[in-house]
Every structure is written in C-alpha cells, then in structure tokens.
Enzyme design. Structure first.
Site, PDB file in Angstrom:
ATOM      1  N   GLU A  49       0.870  -1.171   0.000  1.00 28.36           N
ATOM      2  CA  GLU A  49       0.000   0.000   0.000  1.00 28.36           C
ATOM      3  C   GLU A  49       0.909   1.224   0.000  1.00 28.36           C
ATOM      4  OE1 GLU A  49      -2.960   0.213   3.125  1.00 28.36           O
ATOM      5  OE2 GLU A  49      -2.799   2.385   3.212  1.00 28.36           O
ATOM      6  N   GLU A  96      -1.779  11.667   3.532  1.00 32.30           N
ATOM      7  CA  GLU A  96      -2.810  11.528   4.559  1.00 32.30           C
ATOM      8  C   GLU A  96      -2.658  12.690   5.526  1.00 32.30           C
ATOM      9  OE1 GLU A  96      -3.891   7.194   5.906  1.00 32.30           O
ATOM     10  OE2 GLU A  96      -1.711   7.342   5.807  1.00 32.30           O
TER      11      GLU A  96
END
Length: 874
Positions: A159, A164
């Site tokens: 991933e 974020e």
C-alpha cells in the site's frame, strides 16, 4: 489509508507520530518555496490526468466505492455515489463528508473514488493538487493499492499512502495540527503487518487546509520519494542485504521495505528483500474518511460533530500521472532530488524489514541429563532388566546411577520412541551436522563399584538412525585420554568431527551409551551427570595480559611502536598506544604486511549473541578536546568495514581520562554497519583521523566472543534491576501486591478511562540481548485477571519492542504456545518463543519493553496481575 488496521497498532502508531511531530521529531523546518508543478522535471511525460473540467465525475476514469465497512479502521462514514458527497464545481472535484440522516447505518456519509482497472501503473510520478479538510475526526487521503494482489492479501501486496492528514487545524500543545504524512504498508499478514513513513509539518503561517498544495510521489524501481510543492521530505527504499565472504546473508546494509509471500513453485513462505511488493501495477484512490482508529485517538480525540455539521470538503484541483521517458520500465532517470534525500538523518526513512536470519551457528545445545531426566531422552538399560535411578550427590545435585547385573547389557540414554514412557516425551534424534568444527559429546562419570572382571574395558557408544550407523570407542580415546578411576568424578569429551570420521552419521543421533564391555560388567555400579551435546563458541583474544602473537599491536601510519606496560592490579599488563603529530589509526592487525600471521577470525558462528568487547583507559586526552573516539573493524583485506563511535556501545559512554571503561558492541550491529564477519583481520580503536595528536591510551581484555546468557527475570517478587512496572499513557502507578501463597508479591495493573498499554519498561539506554537464547529461549509470564475490561470485545494482547520501538511484535495471548484466552480469577501461563518473535520481525538483541494489555481504547475497568515474567531458556 490503512486498509485493515487494528485499534492498538494504528492508534499507537498515530500517537507516536503525534508525539514526534509535536516535539519536532518528524517535522522539517526547511522553508518551502512553491514551484510551478505544471512543468515537471525534465523527462517526465504526462500519461494520465483528470483536471475535473467536465460537468460531472468521469466514470471512464473513476469508480465509486459504495459501502459502510469503515475502511477496516472503524471509520464512521458510509461511502456513497451521491452527488451530495462527490461533485465537480468550477473545475474542482469536491469530496464532502456530511452528517447522515437519522437512523442511518453510520453517522456520516462521504465518497471514495478509485481508478482500478481504468488507470493502473507501475512506476512514475503521481501527484494531486488539493486543499484538505480540517476538524477533529477528518481524514483525507490520496493513496494507492495493488491492482491485483500478486503477493497476497493486505498488506503483503503493498500500500502506498501518497498523502494523509488527520484533524488539521485542531489545537495542539504548540499551535495547531498541520502535519501531512507519507507512508508504506507491507510485509506479513495482520497482526504482524509492517509500516514505515514520515510526517511533514507545514510552517507556522501555513496549513494544508488553508490553500491548495501539490502532493506527489516519485516511484521508481527500488525507491519511492514523497514531495510537498516539489520539496522532497521523505525517501523509502527496498532493503539491501549484506553478504559475507561466503555469500551468506548476514545483515542489512539498508533496512527498508520487504515482502513475504508463498513461492508459486515450491509453495514455501519466503521473505524477500527485493523490489516486491512495489513492482506491480497500483491504482489510485481519493477519499475523505470521518473518524476511525487514528484521528479519534489523537489531538483532542473523538469526532467534533460541529466541524461536519455543514459538510467538510476535500477539494482536488487535479490528479496527474507522469512516466519517466528515460526508462519507463524502471522509472529511473527522472529523479527530483536534493542534498539529504538519501541521508538517514534527513529524508531517508528506515523501514521495518526483518534482518536476514544469519547462517546457522550449528550450536544448538542438547542437555540429555542434568539433575533431572529429559523426557525425550530417558536413561535406559538395554538388556539387563534394571531401572536407572536418580541419586542425590553432594555438590552435584541429582545424578543417574546405573547397575550391571549378571545379564550382559549396555546402559545409557535413548531417544527412540519404543523406550520413551513419559507422556510428555517424544523421540527427538539430534542433528549435530552443523557442529563438526567445534561440537562435542561430553559427560561426567564416577565408578562407585568396579566390575568383578578386572579386565573389563569401559566403553562409549553412540548410534544414529535406529542404529543405521554407530561408533564404539574406549573411554580412554576421549579428549581427556583417561580410564575411569573408582571413586573419582571424571569428564569425558568426544569431538563430533572425530565421531563422524569414525563412521557416525551425526545428523540423527538417538542413543548415547556408557558401559563396561559387553559381558564383562557384572558388579559395576556407576553414576553419570551433565550429559550434553554442545559446542565451543569461537573466540578471538586480542589482548589479555599480553598480545596475541597472531594479532600484534599496530600503528597504521604514525611511525610509533605500541608497547606493553603494567597498569593497576586488576589489569596487569596492557597495550599502550600513543599518537603524535602524524594522523594515524591504531589497534590489532593479523595481516602479514603488519607483522601478523594472516589468521582472519570467522565470527559468523556467533553473529547472534556475540560481541566485540574491550577495556580502555585514556591516560592523556587528544589535544583536540572534542575528538570523537572510534572503533573500526575490517575484513577480507579491507573489502568490508564498520566504523562506529564508542558512545554507540552498549554502555553508551564517552572515554573519561584516567578511568578504565568497558565497551561492548554486538556483532549484529557491526554486521548491519557493513562488516563481513567471516574474515575479520583488523580491529582498531582511535580518536578520529587527524584529531588524535597527544592521545595516550591503554587497552586490555580485548576480545570477540560469545558471552554466556542466563536470561532475564523481568518480575518475580519485584521488577528486575534497571526495569520497572509501567503504565505507558494512563497516568496510573502499577503496584506490587500480595497474591496467593504460590505467587507471593506480584505486579498489579489497573486501566482507567484513558487508553493505555502496560507492562515492563527498561531504563533509558538499558536493553536485554536475548540473541544468545534464540535456539530454545522464550518470553514467558503468568497472568491472572481479577477484573475484566468493561468492553466485552477487548482482545488481550502481548507486545514486545526493541531498540526504542525500532522493531516490535504484537500478538494475541491466544497465539502463545498454550493457545488459551484469559479466564477471570485464574493464574495462567503464556509462552512465546524467541524464534517466533524473531520470525515476526523483532530484533531480539535489544529488548526494552514487554507489554500485556487489552486492546487499545477498550481496556477500561481491567485489573490484572503478572508474575514470574522471564526471558530465558525454559
């Protein structure tokens, strides 16, 4: 955006990041000058974009995800395809989190869009220009997942979190939240998954929620770099394996990402330190989550409903993908870099790859008898009908006594199933094939009554593979060369190599016998103790009360001759080095051009648990007052080397004039620093080159060896010295209380309303090296819950960390050898093998935290007690 994180792992990771960034640990103070990102670096060629210039979201490029699954993180939104949650306005994609209608499955709605099977790429530059939402509970992300899970389910196929952020503009202790994060997830199946990343803190007068900024990664074969407005703030790389002169993997030059998956051909689960899993197609994802394990457990905690009352927007100006025209197949040749991008002290992030298991030492001791019978190796009378017995002997404890009657027989120990009667025992033939160089079979014996036949010869016999091969020797053929003397304890040693040379297949030893020659033993009574198959660890003594003639003291370049001098009574004769005006390094050298005997030392057999250690006293400090003192080892004629500051030793101190001080360096650290341990030929201790003039110093007890390790008792009646019973975050004071007669004083932990973890914590700069216990060692403790957590879903967990949390393993208690869940009111034992923890990613050489606790945020009301907590051989 973690696809399947747990409460504890993600919350603690987030808390760690919050603490680091709050203290400036992850943030950069570099001024960021916004650049024109629409004109990317030379040789980047745009191959895909969406500038959101249409009337609606282009479904030829984006898929809507529709679910209320909570993202695997307990998020509080349902993702929809409603135009209320995702729409285009004025050339900007708006992803909006809104309060849900009354009675809805989740309290909020939002949107998550992905490009799977519509825009999938391996390597390139991926960027988004966006303005981020704010408020406690907000969690926007631009991230990437594997199109096809080639290496297995999350996170084994990887991933990539390009961007974020959580809780932007929420007040913190020193301002407001202004961090963004770039992260990789990879490795093993949950709960042993790994992640690594870095936060970037915006300058005080800027916030990602105030304006648009460009966030990007450049992904090439073996490397991924993170950018804010074209400023590179983080770099992550594949791991680089360190090989020794025998082409055996012994460490990591760089600790980066890794992959663990089943090989298609063999079906074997294998760890890879190569480009995997970041060598396959990934697709892009845009989403705005509300709440979840990370944002709800940091900053002001929870979700601020007022921040979402009118909708909270994640605004995206464009998403672009570029291909490196220089080499599209690898993505290399278009790097946007700056000084420090590959520096661990700056942008380079250390990953969580496990250190390759070093070559087997072949030293896996077997105790056949010591004080008590080994259920897998019972004492045995082959044919005489007697039963060997335990007999107490002063100074020896229990020993085995054998008796020979009128029937001819042989006596000894066996691990064949037909002779094992203990229900706990099982046939365990011993493989000594890895111990040919330094292994032995050894035992102590005392004859208390000689055979009636004065010509009886005492024999040693060893068999393997159900007597498929065997060797029988006179006891006087032992290394000691002695025949038994009645009434005397004597030791007998038989080298494994000698037994192999005599014809024994040493890979499955299953019988060890000691007896008077067949048919001549009547009347013999004899006792045996300390029966073992073991090995001598290799050791290099450089200087102990005199120099090793194969490794003379040596001045590289200064023209001096190091000397031997008398020091205090404790040290006696020591080596003395003096540095003049000419820059030099000094130490011990076995190369012939330095007067040595060309006798390199192979330390690979003791890489796990072995150390380089010496005592040093500086009698005159260098004229340069801040000169750093260094240790340097070389191997294979200087082909590899490791140079470290003395302050990085296990003791952690700098030299003090006039004081003898000990310095200890684990061999694993030296291997990780680049040293091939298989052919060490130079050992040096010196002030940094060119700064040593005026230094006079003495060295004694310099050696490379394997220190014996008796284990560590973390708690039994009290915490171990330099360890404490500990509440991480809840503010409580764990106590020592009295339990039942069997346990006495025990450690008691109580969890209140504040989420926390609890256990045993080493003092600063203190850790326990368990590498010497790896073959059989365990972490074991007893626990009794007196009051369970109020949340019935709370899972009881065990977590162990090393190197200041650089490596960690978290497992449910049910993953212990006992495999049981806690039962309120009952003392229960839990055992985790060190090999199990090493395989899960723990560096066992520097353990400094051991924790037992209910799941993070779910433990309120729990009261539990721990006793007999050890890291030791069982």
């Amino acid at each position: 955006m973690n696809k399947a994180a747990t409460h504890t792992t993600r919350a603690l990771a987030a808390l760690s990041l919050a603490v680091l960034t709050g203290c400036g640990g992850s943030a950069t103070e570099t001024d960021v000058t916004t650049t024109e990102v629409s004109a990317p670096a030379s040789n980047w060629v745009m191959v895909w974009e969406d500038d959101f210039s249409g009337e609606s979201i282009d479904t030829s490029k984006w898929n809507y995800e529709i679910n209320c699954a909570g993202g695997g993180n307990n998020e509080k939104q349902c993702y929809t395809d409603s135009s209320d949650n995702a729409y285009i306005e004025d050339g900007v994609l708006n992803i909006v989190a809104l309060p849900a209608s009354e009675g809805a499955e989740k309290p909020y709605t939002s949107a998550r869009l992905n490009t799977r099977y519509k825009a999938d790429f391996t390597y390139g530059r991926f960027e988004v220009r966006a303005k981020l939402p704010s408020g406690q509970g907000s969690w926007p992300a631009f991230w990437m997942m594997p199109t096809d899970e080639v290496y297995g389910s999350w996170p084994k196929s990887g991933e990539i979190d390009v961007l974020e952020a959580v809780n932007l503009k929420v007040p913190t202790d020193d301002g407001v939240e202004s961090n963004i994060h770039g992260t990789l997830h990879y490795g093993r199946d949950w709960p042993d998954n790994a992640s690594s990343g870095k936060a970037y803190e915006f300058p005080q007068d800027e916030n990602p929620a105030d304006d648009f900024h460009t966030y990007a990664i450049e992904w090439q074969e073996g490397e991924i770099r993170w950018y804010v407005d074209d400023y590179l703030y983080a770099t992550q790389r594949r791991s680089e394996v360190l090989y020794n002169s025998k082409n055996e993997a012994v460490g990591l030059k760089h600790r980066g990402w890794f992959a663990e998956y089943f090989e298609q051909g063999s079906g074997e689960l294998v760890t890879h330190w190569d480009n995997a899993p970041y060598d396959q197609d990934f697709y892009m994802i845009l989403n705005l989550a509300v709440g979840g394990d990370w944002p709800e457990n940091v900053n002001q905690t929870g979700i601020d409903a007022s921040a979402f009352a009118e909708g909270q927007k994640f605004e995206i100006d464009y998403v672009r993908v570029y291909e490196c025209a220089s080499n599209p197949d690898t993505g290399k040749g278009c790097e946007t870099i700056r000084p420090g991008y590959d520096d661990p002290a700056d942008a380079l992030v250390e990953g969580k790859a496990p250190v390759p298991t070093p070559p087997s030492t072949g030293i896996n001791p077997l105790t056949i008898f010591a004080d008590q019978f080994n259920p897998n190796w019972p004492a045995w009378d082959c044919c005489g009908g007697s039963t060997p017995s335990l007999v107490p002997v002063e100074g020896k404890g229990n020993v085995v006594e054998f008796v020979v009657g009128s029937a001819p027989t042989v006596n000894g120990f066996t691990s064949r199933s037909e002779f094992i009667t203990d229900p706990e025992g099982e046939a365990s033939p011993y493989d000594a094939s890895g111990m040919l160089d330094n292994g032995f079979v050894r035992f102590d014996m005392r004859v208390t009554s000689a055979p009636a036949n004065p010509d009886a010869t005492w024999m040693f016999k060893i068999e393997s593979f159900d007597a498929g091969s065997a060797v029988e020797l006179n006891l006087s053929a032992s290394a000691e060369g002695e025949a038994p003397v009645v009434g005397q304890w004597q030791t007998y040693t038989f080298p494994i190599q000698a037994l192999a040379d005599a014809g024994l297949d040493v890979s499955a030893i299953d019988v060890v016998m000691i007896f008077p020659a067949w048919g001549t033993g009547e009347g013999a009574v004899y006792q045996v103790d300390n029966v073992e198959i073991n090995a001598e660890y290799p050791q290099l003594d450089l200087f102990t009360d005199g120099q090793n003639v194969d490794w003379p003291v040596w001045d590289c370049c200064g023209g001096s001759t190091p000397i031997e001098v008398m020091d205090d009574e404790a040290h006696g004769l020591v080596a003395e080095f003096a540095i003049g005006a000419t820059p030099t390094v000094m130490g011990f050298n076995t190369r012939s051009d330095a007067g040595g005997s060309d006798n390199p030392f192979d330390a690979t057999a003791i890489v796990e648990g072995g150390v380089m250690q010496f005592d040093m006293k500086v009698t005159s400090m260098p004229n340069t007052p801040d000169a750093p003192w260094l240790l340097k080892l070389e191997s294979s004629g200087g082909a590899t080397a490791a140079e470290v500051d003395l302050t990085t030793s296990a003791e952690g101190h700098a030299p003090q004039a006039g004081e003898w001080q000990t310095y200890t360096f684990p061999l694993t650290d030296l291997a990780s620093a680049g040293l091939d341990l298989s052919a060490i030929d130079v050992v040096m201790v010196f002030p940094a080159w060119g700064s040593g003039e005026g230094a006079v110093y003495r060295i004694d007890n310099a050696k490379i060896y394997y220190p014996e390790n008796d284990g560590l008792t973390l708690f039994k009646d009290a915490a171990a010295e330099q360890w404490s019973i500990w509440d991480c975050c809840g503010g409580s004071e764990p106590a020592v209380v009295t339990d039942d007669q069997a346990h006495g004083a025990v450690a008691e932990f109580t969890i209140g309303a504040t989420p926390t973890v609890m256990g045993f914590l080493a003092d600063e700069n203190v850790s326990f090296d368990a590498s010497g216990l790896l073959s059989e060692g365990v972490v074991q403790f007893e626990m009794k819950i007196t009051s369970n957590a109020g949340n019935p879903d709370a899972q009881w967990l065990f977590k162990i960390e090393s190197l200041g949390a650089a490596t960690a393993v978290e497992l449910p208690l049910s993953a212990s050898q006992e495999g049981v869940e806690p039962v309120v009111g009952e003392w229960q034992t839990y055992t985790f093998t060190l090999q199990q923890l090493l395989n899960a990613g723990l560096d066992v050489s520097a353990i400094n935290v051991v924790m037992v606790f209910p799941s993070w945020g779910m433990g309120e009301g729990a009261v539990y007690r721990i006793d007999n907590a050890v890291i030791a051989n069982p």
